[in-house]
Write a protein that holds these residues in place. Structure first.
Motif, short mmCIF file in Angstrom:
data_model
loop_
_atom_site.label_atom_id
_atom_site.label_comp_id
_atom_site.label_asym_id
_atom_site.label_seq_id
_atom_site.Cartn_x
_atom_site.Cartn_y
_atom_site.Cartn_z
N GLU A 1 0.81 -1.12 -0.02
CA GLU A 1 -0.05 -0.15 -0.13
C GLU A 1 0.85 1.31 0.04
O GLU A 1 0.27 2.20 -0.47
CB GLU A 1 -0.90 0.05 1.41
CG GLU A 1 -0.39 0.03 2.39
CD GLU A 1 0.43 -1.01 3.17
OE1 GLU A 1 0.64 -1.39 4.29
OE2 GLU A 1 0.17 -2.35 2.46
N TRP A 2 2.25 1.17 0.44
CA TRP A 2 3.10 2.42 0.37
C TRP A 2 3.43 2.82 -0.97
O TRP A 2 3.75 3.74 -1.19
CB TRP A 2 4.42 2.09 1.04
CG TRP A 2 4.06 1.97 2.58
CD1 TRP A 2 2.79 1.84 3.19
CD2 TRP A 2 4.90 2.12 3.69
NE1 TRP A 2 2.85 2.08 4.57
CE2 TRP A 2 4.31 2.04 4.85
CE3 TRP A 2 6.62 2.09 3.48
CZ2 TRP A 2 5.10 1.69 6.18
CZ3 TRP A 2 6.93 1.85 4.71
CH2 TRP A 2 6.39 2.08 6.02
N GLY A 3 3.50 2.00 -2.06
CA GLY A 3 3.76 2.33 -3.46
C GLY A 3 5.12 2.61 -3.85
O GLY A 3 5.59 3.45 -4.38
N GLU B 1 6.87 2.41 -7.28
CA GLU B 1 7.07 3.75 -8.06
C GLU B 1 8.26 4.57 -7.97
O GLU B 1 8.72 4.76 -8.96
CB GLU B 1 5.78 4.68 -7.74
CG GLU B 1 4.45 3.74 -8.14
CD GLU B 1 3.51 4.87 -7.59
OE1 GLU B 1 3.61 6.02 -7.61
OE2 GLU B 1 2.05 4.43 -7.58
N LYS C 1 0.45 10.22 -2.33
CA LYS C 1 -0.44 9.66 -3.48
C LYS C 1 -1.03 8.43 -2.97
O LYS C 1 -2.39 8.29 -3.33
CB LYS C 1 0.30 9.31 -4.77
CG LYS C 1 -0.39 8.70 -5.97
CD LYS C 1 0.51 8.46 -7.12
CE LYS C 1 -0.19 7.64 -8.37
NZ LYS C 1 0.78 7.36 -9.33
N ASN C 2 -0.35 7.60 -2.18
CA ASN C 2 -0.78 6.22 -1.58
C ASN C 2 -1.38 6.56 -0.06
O ASN C 2 -1.76 5.71 0.39
CB ASN C 2 0.12 5.40 -1.57
CG ASN C 2 0.55 4.83 -2.92
OD1 ASN C 2 0.03 4.26 -3.63
ND2 ASN C 2 1.90 5.59 -3.24
N LYS C 3 -1.50 7.96 0.13
CA LYS C 3 -2.39 8.28 1.47
C LYS C 3 -1.35 7.55 2.72
O LYS C 3 -2.31 6.99 3.60
CB LYS C 3 -3.81 7.85 1.46
CG LYS C 3 -4.61 8.88 0.42
CD LYS C 3 -6.15 8.63 0.43
CE LYS C 3 -6.51 9.27 -0.59
NZ LYS C 3 -8.01 9.03 -0.83
#
Length: 287
Positions: free
Chosen positions: A188-190, A193, A251-253
Motif C-alpha cells: 500500500e505504500w507504493g 513507483e 499519493k498512496n495516503k
C-alpha cells in the motif's frame, strides 16, 4: 678654393662620444653556443645570477598525489568523458527524458519506456551507474589521502580503492533490494513507483559531480570550493529523493509518521554507516 674640412683626431671623437652618450646596461650572462655555433649550449649553471640569488617568482602548489596516481585518475576521467559522450550521442534524448522524469511527480511515459528497453539504452544506464560509483570512489580516495592513504604502499592503495568501489556498489545494491523488499511487504505504500526512479537519481549524481570532482583532484587551489560544491550537490540529490518519496507517500495516503521513519531508517542512516565504513577501512589499512 674649396673649403677644407678640418681633420679631427679620432681619439677626440671617441672621447667626446663617450662623454656625451652614456648607455647603461644591466648585468647579463653570456650564453655560449655549441660546436656548430647555431644553437645555445643551455646548462643549469648558465643561468646563475651574479648576486648568487635566483629571481623571485610565483611559488606553485604541490599536487597532493604522485604523478602515477594523477595519471591513473586522469585516465579514469577521460575514459568516462569519452564513453558518456558516445552514449549521449546515441541515446541523448532518452537519457535527458529519464533525468527530466526524476523531477516530475508522475510515472514515465510509454514512449520513453519503449526507447529505454533498447540494448544501447540499457548499457548506457549501466555505464552511468558505473561512472557514479567510480567518481565517488575517487572523491573518497582524494578526501582521505591526507588522513592515512598517503602513507600506504602501492598495493594497499589499490586494495583500498577497490574496497571503496565495491563498498559503494554493495551499498547501492542493498538499498535497491531494500526498496524491493519494502515494496513487497508494504504494497500500500507504493514504493515500487520510486524504485523505478532510484537508479535514475544515481545516474544523475554521476553527471553532476563530474566537473567538481575533477577540480578536487587536479586543482588543489580550488579543492575546498570543489568539496563544497560536491556537498551541495549531494544535499540537492537528497532533497530530490525526499520530494519524490513524499509524492509517493502522499499519493498512496501514507501517514507522515511512516514517511519520516522511512527516511531516517532507509535514506539517512545508511549514508552515515557508509562514511563510518570508509573511515574504518582507511584506519585499518593505515595501521
Amino acid at each position: 678654393m674649396p673649403e677644407r674640412i678640418p681633420q679631427i683626431p679620432v681619439d677626440d671623437v671617441i672621447g667626446q662620444s663617450s662623454d656625451s652618450i652614456r648607455v647603461g646596461f644591466l648585468s647579463f650572462e653570456y650564453i655560449p653556443t655549441d660546436n656548430t655555433g647555431l644553437f645555445f649550449n643551455v646548462d643549469s649553471s648558465t643561468f646563475s645570477v651574479s648576486s648568487g640569488q635566483m629571481p623571485e617568482g610565483f611559488s606553485g602548489a604541490l599536487l597532493p598525489f604522485s604523478q602515477t596516481v594523477h595519471s591513473v585518475f586522469f585516465l579514469f576521467f577521460t575514459f568516462c568523458f569519452v564513453i558518456v559522450a558516445f552514449w549521449f550521442n546515441r541515446e541523448g534524448l532518452t537519457l535527458v527524458a529519464n533525468f527530466r522524469n526524476i523531477f516530475s511527480g508522475g510515472m514515465r511515459r510509454r514512449t520513453i519506456f519503449k526507447e529505454e528497453i533498447t540494448t544501447t539504452g540499457i548499457w548506457s544506464e549501466f555505464f552511468l551507474i558505473f561512472q557514479t560509483i567510480l567518481i565517488l570512489t575517487v572523491v573518497f580516495f582524494t578526501f582521505f589521502w591526507d588522513k592515512g592513504i598517503s602513507g600506504l604502499s602501492v598495493k594497499n592503495m589499490v586494495l583500498v580503492f577497490l574496497a571503496v568501489f565495491l563498498g559503494i556498489l554493495l551499498f547501492l545494491s542493498i538499498k535497491y533490494l531494500v526498496y524491493k523488499l519494502i515494496g513487497y511487504i508494504f504494497i500500500e505504500w507504493g514504493i515500487s513507483e520510486w524504485t523505478e526512479k532510484y537508479f535514475r537519481v544515481v545516474e544523475l549524481m554521476g553527471v553532476l559531480i563530474f566537473i567538481p570532482a575533477m577540480f578536487l583532484v587536479f586543482v588543489p587551489g580550488y579543492a575546498k570550493i570543489a568539496l563544497f560544491l560536491l556537498i551541495i550537490i549531494f544535499f540537492i540529490i537528497m532533497m530530490v529523493v525526499f520530494w519524490n518519496l513524499l509524492n509517493v507517500f502522499a499519493k498512496n495516503k501514507v501517514g507522515l509518521l511512516n514517511y519520516f521513519l522511512y527516511l531516517c531508517a532507509i535514506e539517512i542512516v545508511p549514508f552515515f554507516l557508509l562514511y563510518k565504513g570508509v573511515v574504518s577501512l582507511v584506519n585499518i589499512a593505515g595501521n
